[in-house]
Design an enzyme around this catalytic site. Structure first.
Site, PDB file in Angstrom:
ATOM      1  N   ASP A 198     -12.013  15.070 -34.124  1.00 55.07           N
ATOM      2  CA  ASP A 198     -12.296  15.899 -32.951  1.00 55.07           C
ATOM      3  C   ASP A 198     -11.010  16.633 -32.595  1.00 55.07           C
ATOM      4  O   ASP A 198     -10.009  16.012 -32.225  1.00 55.07           O
ATOM      5  CB  ASP A 198     -12.761  15.024 -31.784  1.00 55.07           C
ATOM      6  CG  ASP A 198     -13.438  15.837 -30.692  1.00 55.07           C
ATOM      7  OD1 ASP A 198     -13.392  17.073 -30.770  1.00 55.07           O
ATOM      8  OD2 ASP A 198     -13.999  15.233 -29.766  1.00 55.07           O
ATOM      9  N   ASP A 244     -15.284  22.279 -33.963  1.00 55.28           N
ATOM     10  CA  ASP A 244     -14.091  21.438 -33.838  1.00 55.28           C
ATOM     11  C   ASP A 244     -14.360  19.954 -34.046  1.00 55.28           C
ATOM     12  O   ASP A 244     -13.539  19.122 -33.684  1.00 55.28           O
ATOM     13  CB  ASP A 244     -13.469  21.639 -32.450  1.00 55.28           C
ATOM     14  CG  ASP A 244     -14.430  21.274 -31.328  1.00 55.28           C
ATOM     15  OD1 ASP A 244     -15.642  21.201 -31.583  1.00 55.28           O
ATOM     16  OD2 ASP A 244     -13.959  21.070 -30.196  1.00 55.28           O
ATOM     17  N   GLU A 245     -15.487  19.609 -34.661  1.00 61.08           N
ATOM     18  CA  GLU A 245     -15.847  18.199 -34.758  1.00 61.08           C
ATOM     19  C   GLU A 245     -16.635  17.960 -36.033  1.00 61.08           C
ATOM     20  O   GLU A 245     -17.494  18.760 -36.403  1.00 61.08           O
ATOM     21  CB  GLU A 245     -16.680  17.806 -33.538  1.00 61.08           C
ATOM     22  CG  GLU A 245     -17.012  16.335 -33.429  1.00 61.08           C
ATOM     23  CD  GLU A 245     -17.834  16.025 -32.192  1.00 61.08           C
ATOM     24  OE1 GLU A 245     -18.134  14.843 -31.981  1.00 61.08           O
ATOM     25  OE2 GLU A 245     -18.198  16.968 -31.449  1.00 61.08           O
TER      26      GLU A 245
END
Length: 495
Positions: free
Chosen positions: A11, A105-106
């Site tokens: 993350d 973003d993960e």
């Protein structure tokens, strides 16, 4: 269920805000809030410095401004975020063929499938190397969680934030989960959490003690079974690589309701073109065109039309969206519009072009073009807070704010010191929009250093009296409220 902690969850830390801080030296260590800047905007991401004031994602922007009035408020730069996301995902795919992106973003990674890890020690090494590689390639930080399942790996990465690594050792899972609130588990949202609370269940330990039968009675068979297993730290969900996209869509929310039917139609055409660009960037086409309209009273209407085959032709999609709009009553005003394409494929059907043949010029009603021109509003240059710009004399910079016919720009790059601030007329021909600069410079070349024009060096005379209104400052203090995105009528969209 596997025993080794070889499921990795990455993350990126406050991703959008961190990108803005990395690209704007004057904002590093300061409160930065990214999102829609209009009265109906919401926070997309807040930096950790802004979170101290209680600002968080999905919060109305008006509330964020009350909590953190001196923060820097910036519009999202999704093109840059996607480019950096692609760099990060490429690093993940070097570790394993099983990478499951959840957002820009993960992502989850099955390290064992790629031979990158097989026990605690190798998993920790892989996680630390990944964090170092991300920093080297992007200049950003990410938090890594390692565990034997996806659920536990995600919990571990939350505990590692910001910029850390957490490994949950096999055998400690039940003790770790026991005191946590039930909302920690996947699938427990506000409604389910309230339902469980009314039944006297607030922690994961109480969830496990309630027993499977009681949870099935409270939540139904599927949900009850799944939550009971997770309360016992059992999560058999595999990492699924390359989730197939089901649709591509774009939408804009408007600060002021649109009442003019012609303007609504033009907005739909613009959204259709943006949707086509996303389709083509992904190498996709689609059969079903979808129009979304949220009216002044918050009622949301969705209309769709399915074509004979998949297409990415902008004329076909524009015309389909226009036909769908004809079936929607926009009396009273429109606050949101969206255009999407579903039924995706990786090919197009050429005979669909027949649907998009333009009307011959001879058949067009006389004066139709003139009528449109007469009603069209003049195009004005708009400068959005956070936007990249380039000045013919001062080089690369970004917009701090605009209003009253002026635009304030700070001239700096990701590799420069905090830059100087100058104010120009909004229509200054020397000032143009620019592409974002890379966050990390080429290691074969020295970092970019911004020089000052000769007239700004110490002891030099002022440039000209006409430029006396320009502001110059090297103080990277927090931005005044008047610089925090003063554009009116801002429309924002989320990917």
């Amino acid at each position: 269920m596997r025993n080794a902690p070889t499921i990795l969850h990455l993350d990126m830390d406050a991703f959008f805000a961190s990108v803005e801080q990395a690209s704007k030296p004057s904002l590093r260590g300061k409160a930065v809030i990214v999102g829609g800047l209009g009265p109906r905007g919401v926070v997309a991401t807040a930096s950790y410095e802004a979170r101290v004031f209680g600002v968080h994602s999905a919060m109305p922007m008006a509330q964020a401004r009350r909590l953190a009035p001196n923060a820097a408020y910036l519009v999202p730069r999704f093109t840059l975020y996607r480019a950096i996301s692609e760099q990060v995902m490429a690093l993940l795919r070097e570790l394993s063929p099983l990478v499951e992106p959840l957002s820009l973003d993960e992502a989850f990674v099955d390290l064992e499938a790629g031979g990158a890890a097989w026990d605690e020690e190798s998993a920790r090494r892989a996680g630390e190397k990944l964090r170092a590689d991300i920093r080297a390639v992007t200049g950003l930080t990410g938090s890594v969680g390692l565990a034997a399942s996806k659920m536990l790996a995600k919990i571990a990465s939350e505990q590692a934030k910001p910029d850390g690594l957490r490994l949950i050792e096999p055998g400690t899972e039940r003790a770790l989960l026991a005191p946590m609130p039930v909302r920690t588990l996947p699938g427990v949202g506000p409604a389910t959490g309230d339902h469980l609370r009314r039944a006297g269940i607030t922690t994961v330990e109480e969830l496990a003690e309630a027993g499977e039968d009681e949870l099935v009675r409270l939540l139904g068979k599927a949900h009850g079974h799944a939550l009971y297993a997770m309360a016992l730290a059992r999560d058999e969900r595999p990492v699924v690589a390359e989730r197939e996209a089901k649709s591509v869509s774009v939408e804009d929310t408007y600060d002021v309701d649109i009442h003019d039917r012609l303007r609504v139609g033009l907005e739909v055409q613009r959204l259709a073109d943006r949707c086509v660009r996303r389709l083509r960037e992904a190498g996709l086409s689609g059969r079903t065109i979808v129009l979304k309209v949220r009216r002044y009273d918050f009622s949301t209407l969705t209309r769709s039309e399915t074509l004979r085959g998949p297409t990415d032709d902008p004329v076909v999609i524009r015309e389909a969206a226009a036909r769908l709009l004809d079936s929607v009553d926009t009396t009273g005003g429109v606050r949101l519009l969206g255009v999407g394409v579903s039924g995706l494929a990786d090919y197009t059907q050429e005979d669909l072009f027949a649907q998009a043949m333009p009307v011959p010029a001879a058949e067009e009603p006389e004066g139709a073009v003139e009528a449109v021109v007469e009603r069209a509003e003049p195009v004005e240059r708009q400068w959005r807070a956070g936007q990249d710009v380039r000045h013919a004399e001062y080089g690369h910079g970004w917009v701090q704010g605009s209003g009253l016919g002026r635009v304030t720009v700070r001239f700096e790059t990701p590799q420069s010191p905090p830059g100087r601030v100058r104010t120009f007329f909004a229509d200054d021909p020397a000032l143009e929009p620019a592409d974002p600069l890379p966050l990390v410079s080429d290691p074969c070349h020295p970092p970019i250093r911004l020089g000052l024009p000769s007239g700004d060096r110490q002891g030099a005379p002022p440039r000209t009296p006409e430029k006396a209104a320009d502001q110059a400052s090297s103080d990277p203090a927090s931005l005044p409220k008047s610089w925090s995105g003063t554009l009116g009528g801002e429309a924002t969209s989320r990917p």
